[in-house]
Design a protein around this motif. Sequence first.
Motif, PDB file in Angstrom:
ATOM      1  N   GLN A   1       0.829  -1.191   0.000  1.00 61.80           N
ATOM      2  CA  GLN A   1       0.000   0.000   0.000  1.00 61.80           C
ATOM      3  C   GLN A   1       0.870   1.251   0.000  1.00 61.80           C
ATOM      4  OE1 GLN A   1      -2.594   0.076   3.428  1.00 61.80           O
ATOM      5  NE2 GLN A   1      -4.332   0.382   2.083  1.00 61.80           N
ATOM      6  N   PHE A   2       0.387   2.279  -0.675  1.00 58.96           N
ATOM      7  CA  PHE A   2       1.004   3.599  -0.659  1.00 58.96           C
ATOM      8  C   PHE A   2       0.042   4.539   0.047  1.00 58.96           C
ATOM      9  CE2 PHE A   2       2.644   1.654  -4.516  1.00 58.96           C
ATOM     10  CZ  PHE A   2       3.984   1.978  -4.473  1.00 58.96           C
ATOM     11  N   TYR A   3       0.547   5.655   0.510  1.00 60.74           N
ATOM     12  CA  TYR A   3      -0.319   6.666   1.099  1.00 60.74           C
ATOM     13  C   TYR A   3      -0.057   7.996   0.407  1.00 60.74           C
ATOM     14  CZ  TYR A   3      -1.281   3.243   4.657  1.00 60.74           C
ATOM     15  OH  TYR A   3      -1.665   2.089   5.291  1.00 60.74           O
TER      16      TYR A   3
ATOM     17  N   THR B   1      -0.974  12.045   0.553  1.00 62.90           N
ATOM     18  CA  THR B   1      -1.501  13.093   1.414  1.00 62.90           C
ATOM     19  C   THR B   1      -1.847  14.308   0.576  1.00 62.90           C
ATOM     20  OG1 THR B   1      -0.124  12.296   3.224  1.00 62.90           O
ATOM     21  CG2 THR B   1      -1.014  14.514   3.440  1.00 62.90           C
TER      22      THR B   1
ATOM     23  N   TRP C   1      -5.372  15.383   4.352  1.00 57.91           N
ATOM     24  CA  TRP C   1      -6.053  14.085   4.351  1.00 57.91           C
ATOM     25  C   TRP C   1      -5.090  13.058   3.774  1.00 57.91           C
ATOM     26  CZ3 TRP C   1     -10.908  12.979   6.198  1.00 57.91           C
ATOM     27  CH2 TRP C   1     -11.697  14.067   6.540  1.00 57.91           C
ATOM     28  N   THR C   2      -5.121  11.851   4.295  1.00 53.29           N
ATOM     29  CA  THR C   2      -4.261  10.779   3.799  1.00 53.29           C
ATOM     30  C   THR C   2      -5.131   9.696   3.187  1.00 53.29           C
ATOM     31  OG1 THR C   2      -2.634  11.249   5.510  1.00 53.29           O
ATOM     32  CG2 THR C   2      -2.486   9.109   4.435  1.00 53.29           C
ATOM     33  N   TYR C   3      -4.787   9.309   1.950  1.00 59.00           N
ATOM     34  CA  TYR C   3      -5.559   8.313   1.222  1.00 59.00           C
ATOM     35  C   TYR C   3      -4.695   7.089   0.931  1.00 59.00           C
ATOM     36  CZ  TYR C   3      -8.320  12.495   0.313  1.00 59.00           C
ATOM     37  OH  TYR C   3      -9.048  13.645   0.452  1.00 59.00           O
ATOM     38  N   PRO C   4      -5.198   5.883   1.214  1.00 60.19           N
ATOM     39  CA  PRO C   4      -4.432   4.683   0.866  1.00 60.19           C
ATOM     40  C   PRO C   4      -4.591   4.377  -0.624  1.00 60.19           C
ATOM     41  CG  PRO C   4      -6.464   4.058   1.939  1.00 60.19           C
ATOM     42  CD  PRO C   4      -6.414   5.563   1.948  1.00 60.19           C
TER      43      PRO C   4
ATOM     44  N   ARG D   1      -3.463   1.247  -3.564  1.00 57.46           N
ATOM     45  CA  ARG D   1      -2.822  -0.027  -3.900  1.00 57.46           C
ATOM     46  C   ARG D   1      -2.660  -0.111  -5.408  1.00 57.46           C
ATOM     47  NH1 ARG D   1      -6.338  -4.673  -1.726  1.00 57.46           N
ATOM     48  NH2 ARG D   1      -4.778  -5.836  -2.862  1.00 57.46           N
TER      49      ARG D   1
END
Length: 77
Positions: free
Chosen positions: A12-14, A16, A20-23, A25
């Motif tokens: 997984q990457f994140y 920002t 807000w932080t979004y995952p 894949r």
Amino acid sequence: MEDYVTLLSKPQFYITHNHWTYPMRTLKWDPLFDPEEETSIAIAWISFPSLPPNFFGKEAIFSMAAAVGKPLQVGKL
């Protein structure tokens, strides 16, 4: 090929944006992709400890790894 292996091997990457932080894949493209369904494709690191030197060739390692799935790349330790 190296970028392909690198991207698919990370779970997984994140990202920002605006506090807000979004995952995120990365998945191999599949025309039947359904975002509601978990993928059955996974990348695995296969280790061959105590492998005799005469099996160090790429063809031999790919042949052994093919018993588990489609080999992508030979890694070095």
